[in-house]
Scaffold this motif. Structure first.
Motif, short mmCIF file in Angstrom:
data_model
loop_
_atom_site.label_atom_id
_atom_site.label_comp_id
_atom_site.label_asym_id
_atom_site.label_seq_id
_atom_site.Cartn_x
_atom_site.Cartn_y
_atom_site.Cartn_z
N MET A 1 -2.79 -1.44 16.89
CA MET A 1 -3.06 -0.45 15.84
C MET A 1 -3.59 0.83 16.47
N SER A 2 -3.04 1.99 16.10
CA SER A 2 -3.45 3.26 16.67
C SER A 2 -4.84 3.64 16.17
N ASP A 3 -5.44 4.63 16.85
CA ASP A 3 -6.77 5.10 16.43
C ASP A 3 -6.72 5.65 15.01
N THR A 4 -5.62 6.35 14.68
CA THR A 4 -5.47 6.91 13.33
C THR A 4 -5.42 5.80 12.29
N SER A 5 -4.64 4.76 12.57
CA SER A 5 -4.52 3.64 11.64
C SER A 5 -5.85 2.92 11.47
N THR A 6 -6.57 2.76 12.59
CA THR A 6 -7.87 2.08 12.54
C THR A 6 -8.85 2.86 11.67
N ARG A 7 -8.87 4.18 11.86
CA ARG A 7 -9.79 5.02 11.08
C ARG A 7 -9.41 5.03 9.61
N ALA A 8 -8.08 5.08 9.33
CA ALA A 8 -7.61 5.09 7.95
C ALA A 8 -8.01 3.80 7.24
N LEU A 9 -7.83 2.66 7.91
CA LEU A 9 -8.19 1.38 7.31
C LEU A 9 -9.70 1.28 7.06
N HIS A 10 -10.47 1.82 8.02
CA HIS A 10 -11.93 1.82 7.87
C HIS A 10 -12.34 2.63 6.64
N LEU A 11 -11.70 3.79 6.42
CA LEU A 11 -12.00 4.62 5.25
C LEU A 11 -11.59 3.89 3.96
N LEU A 12 -10.44 3.23 4.01
CA LEU A 12 -9.97 2.50 2.83
C LEU A 12 -11.00 1.44 2.41
N GLN A 13 -11.55 0.75 3.41
CA GLN A 13 -12.46 -0.36 3.12
C GLN A 13 -13.87 0.11 2.76
N THR A 14 -14.38 1.09 3.51
CA THR A 14 -15.78 1.49 3.30
C THR A 14 -15.94 2.52 2.19
N VAL A 15 -14.99 3.44 2.05
CA VAL A 15 -15.10 4.48 1.03
C VAL A 15 -14.54 3.99 -0.31
N PHE A 16 -13.31 3.48 -0.29
CA PHE A 16 -12.65 3.10 -1.54
C PHE A 16 -12.83 1.63 -1.90
N GLY A 17 -13.24 0.82 -0.92
CA GLY A 17 -13.57 -0.57 -1.23
C GLY A 17 -12.40 -1.51 -1.33
N TYR A 18 -11.25 -1.14 -0.76
CA TYR A 18 -10.08 -2.02 -0.80
C TYR A 18 -9.89 -2.68 0.56
N PRO A 19 -9.55 -3.96 0.60
CA PRO A 19 -9.47 -4.67 1.88
C PRO A 19 -8.28 -4.29 2.73
N ALA A 20 -7.15 -3.91 2.10
CA ALA A 20 -5.93 -3.62 2.88
C ALA A 20 -5.03 -2.67 2.10
N PHE A 21 -4.17 -1.95 2.82
CA PHE A 21 -3.19 -1.09 2.17
C PHE A 21 -2.13 -1.94 1.49
N ARG A 22 -1.49 -1.36 0.47
CA ARG A 22 -0.41 -2.05 -0.24
C ARG A 22 0.92 -1.38 0.05
N GLY A 23 1.98 -2.19 0.11
CA GLY A 23 3.34 -1.65 0.23
C GLY A 23 3.48 -0.69 1.40
N GLN A 24 3.95 0.53 1.08
CA GLN A 24 4.20 1.53 2.11
C GLN A 24 3.02 2.45 2.38
#
Length: 605
Positions: A1-24
């Motif tokens: 996983m790239s640094d960008t993807s890692t940071r994006a997933l971290h924001l998804l989980q900590t800011v928005f509270g969702y465990p994983a991205f959906r679909g595309q």
């Protein structure tokens, strides 16, 4: 996983509270975060906003969201504030001082996202502001508004090509929930997105049940549907005219359904107040013209009804898509009759559009009629319009109660013959009376009681003949001439049917069935998969949410959506650590409400 993807997933989980991205979502976020342009087609409720919100947080600078929805910008900003994202808007509702304050925040990079109406964006002052600022990206929401052939054309959207010209190094992401192939091509061309990557998700909304019924007494059928299947739920009812909106809202209120009206002819403050109540309160039905609803973020709309035929499948899809944004079961219900077809044809014929545009409108209406009259799965027909193949859903009315089809060649020949014998000079009612052998003064005056076709359809009711005529018009065998008293006229396509060279398959007329009323006046919202104990917690959480939202002056869903409250009720967390694992609970909401929620659940346990 790239640094960008890692940071994006971290924001998804900590800011928005969702465990994983959906679909595309993950692919879109990574592409735009890396500086790429994108065209995103994703159904309502599919999570489009995260596709630009997270890249705006990942990239340096301010994310600019172009949206035509001035009335909803405050709610969008409030929702972001609840999760700790610094957001603001610039539009005509603000004072000069307030706008100047927001502009300073944009220039100094003290803000993450700013929402701007397209008219405001095109001003010299606004373009200069963005030239002087560090811009992370431009998100063009409701991008289908650029299409001159579409149901929601906004002239100012065409000018948005200026973004590519003046900000060539800033990534652009155009997003919409509604676009057929033609509209998609127009978005690419108008917004100069030829090099953009296209992300097209499934248009399917499996949680929505589609139902189209024969219109008898439309308002009474609507009331029976709401009280029988959605008592106590929030919903939207669409009507074609302002007068019908007012009358329908009044009718529902008189019959115990809390309803508000919304149309462009209302005084602005009253209209805005009704919209605010619908968004902030529960169990309200909004009766509206199509002027209402684009981009409505209220996730718990449990039903969308149409008392008049929409002009196109795009419009129908966009409007019904406002139901069930939270992914929970919802209904799309329509009452549809012959007069709807006649009225829509008249509106096209009498419009000031050129012949090419009228032809496009006619084709779109034909597709809409095809959806109404289909003998097969409605969802298959709907998705096919957007170029998506699917199997029968098992959840629409034609799947649950398959319509009876029959060889309608003979009755259609009788109808076409009657139209011909009265010299193609009379409207539907007169032609049907001739077929049924009704001896009126008008028929006698014209000596139509002596025609060979008089009474040859006496074996069918007026409603049956109206259903047959509606299908015949939908099949293009008959047109309505609005310049000559709505008289019926045969088309060239009628000739082979009359001569017996072509068979016609029709839907069997079904008498409108009264919906069963619930045993209680209002069944409210019940989660069928919750135990009695969990249901009690869920109900308590919803009341807490109402009071909290009122104190914060925001819509209830901004605090937590129903799906999150349901998960909390099922998980019954006893600590902040356990609550942190619930989808929809980010760090900011955990800090704001966590102790209160854990204590409340402990009290009930």
């Amino acid at each position: 996983m790239s640094d960008t993807s890692t940071r994006a997933l971290h924001l998804l989980q900590t800011v928005f509270g969702y465990p994983a991205f959906r679909g595309q979502q993950a692919d879109i976020v990574e592409h735009v975060s890396a500086g790429g342009d994108a065209l995103v087609l994703m159904p309502t409720g599919g999570g489009k906003s995260l596709c630009y919100q997270i890249p705006a947080l990942v990239r340096d600078g301010v994310g600019v969201v172009i949206s035509p929805l001035i009335a909803l910008m405050q709610d969008q900003v409030d929702a972001l504030a609840e999760v700790g994202v610094r957001a603001a808007f610039l539009n005509s509702t603000q004072s000069y001082e307030e706008a100047s304050r927001i502009e300073r925040l944009v220039r100094t990079g003290q803000i993450d996202l700013v929402y701007v109406a397209p008219e405001r964006l095109m001003t010299e002052r606004c373009l200069n502001l963005f030239q002087d600022s560090k811009i992370a990206l431009f998100a063009i929401d409701e991008a289908h508004c650029v299409s001159q052939w579409g149901h929601d054309f906004r002239p100012e959207y065409i000018k948005l090509s200026v973004l590519h010209e003046q900000f060539p190094d800033v990534p652009r992401i155009a997003l919409t929930a509604t676009a057929d192939q033609q509209t998609r091509a127009e978005i690419v061309h108008r917004l100069q997105l030829e090099d953009a990557m296209q992300f097209v998700s499934s248009f399917d909304r499996p949680n929505i049940r589609y139902q189209i019924v024969e219109k008898g007494n439309g308002r009474k059928q609507l009331l029976d549907f709401i009280t029988g299947e959605h008592g106590g739920d929030s919903g939207i009812v669409y009507c074609l005219s302002r007068k019908k909106v007012e009358e329908t809202a009044e009718f529902l209120n008189e019959n115990g359904v809390r309803a508000l009206a919304y149309h462009a002819g209302m005084e602005h403050t009253k209209r805005a107040a009704n919209q605010a109540r619908f968004l902030r309160e529960e169990n309200i039905v909004m009766v509206a013209t199509i002027a209402f609803g684009m981009g409505i973020d209220k996730p718990d709309v449990r039903f969308v009804c149409h008392l008049d035929l929409p002009k196109s499948i795009e419009g129908y899809y966009q409007e019904t898509g406002r139901a069930g944004r939270d992914g929970l079961p919802a209904s799309a219900w329509m009452a549809y009759g012959l007069q709807d077809v006649v009225l829509q044809r008249r509106m096209i014929d009498e419009s000031e559009a050129d012949e090419t545009f009228k032809r496009v409108l006619g084709m779109k209406l034909d597709s809409m009629l095809g959806l109404c009259e289909t003998l097969s799965c409605r969802r298959v027909r709907l998705l096919d319009y957007f170029g998506e193949r699917s199997a029968p859903c098992g959840n629409c009315d034609t799947c649950l109660i398959p319509p009876v089809s029959f060889d309608g060649t003979v009755p259609v020949q009788k109808l076409l013959s009657a139209v011909y014998r009265v010299d193609q000079r009379f409207a539907a009612g007169h032609v049907i009376e001739v077929l049924r052998g009704v001896e009126t003064e008008r028929i006698k005056t014209w000596h139509h009681d002596s025609l060979s076709v008089f009474g040859i359809g006496a074996d069918r009711s007026e409603q049956e003949w109206r259903a047959i005529l509606r299908q015949v018009i939908a099949l293009g065998l008959v047109t309505v001439d609005h310049e000559q008293y709505s008289s019926l006229k045969l088309t060239d396509a009628a000739r082979p049917v009359l001569k017996g060279g072509q068979k016609v398959q029709l839907r069997q007329y079904q008498k409108p069935v009264k919906q069963k009323r619930p045993t209680t006046a209002s069944k409210g919202y019940v989660e069928s998969d919750l135990s009695p104990r969990e249901q009690a917690i869920f109900d308590k959480l919803r009341w807490w949410r109402v009071e909290t939202a009122r104190a914060h002056n925001v819509p209830a869903w901004v605090i937590f959506v129903d799906a999150t409250l349901r998960e909390i009720a099922k998980a019954r967390p006893t600590s902040l650590a356990e609550l942190r694992g619930v989808s929809g609970v980010g760090e900011k909401k955990l800090a704001s409400y966590g102790d209160e929620l854990v204590a409340m659940i402990a009290e009930m346990d």
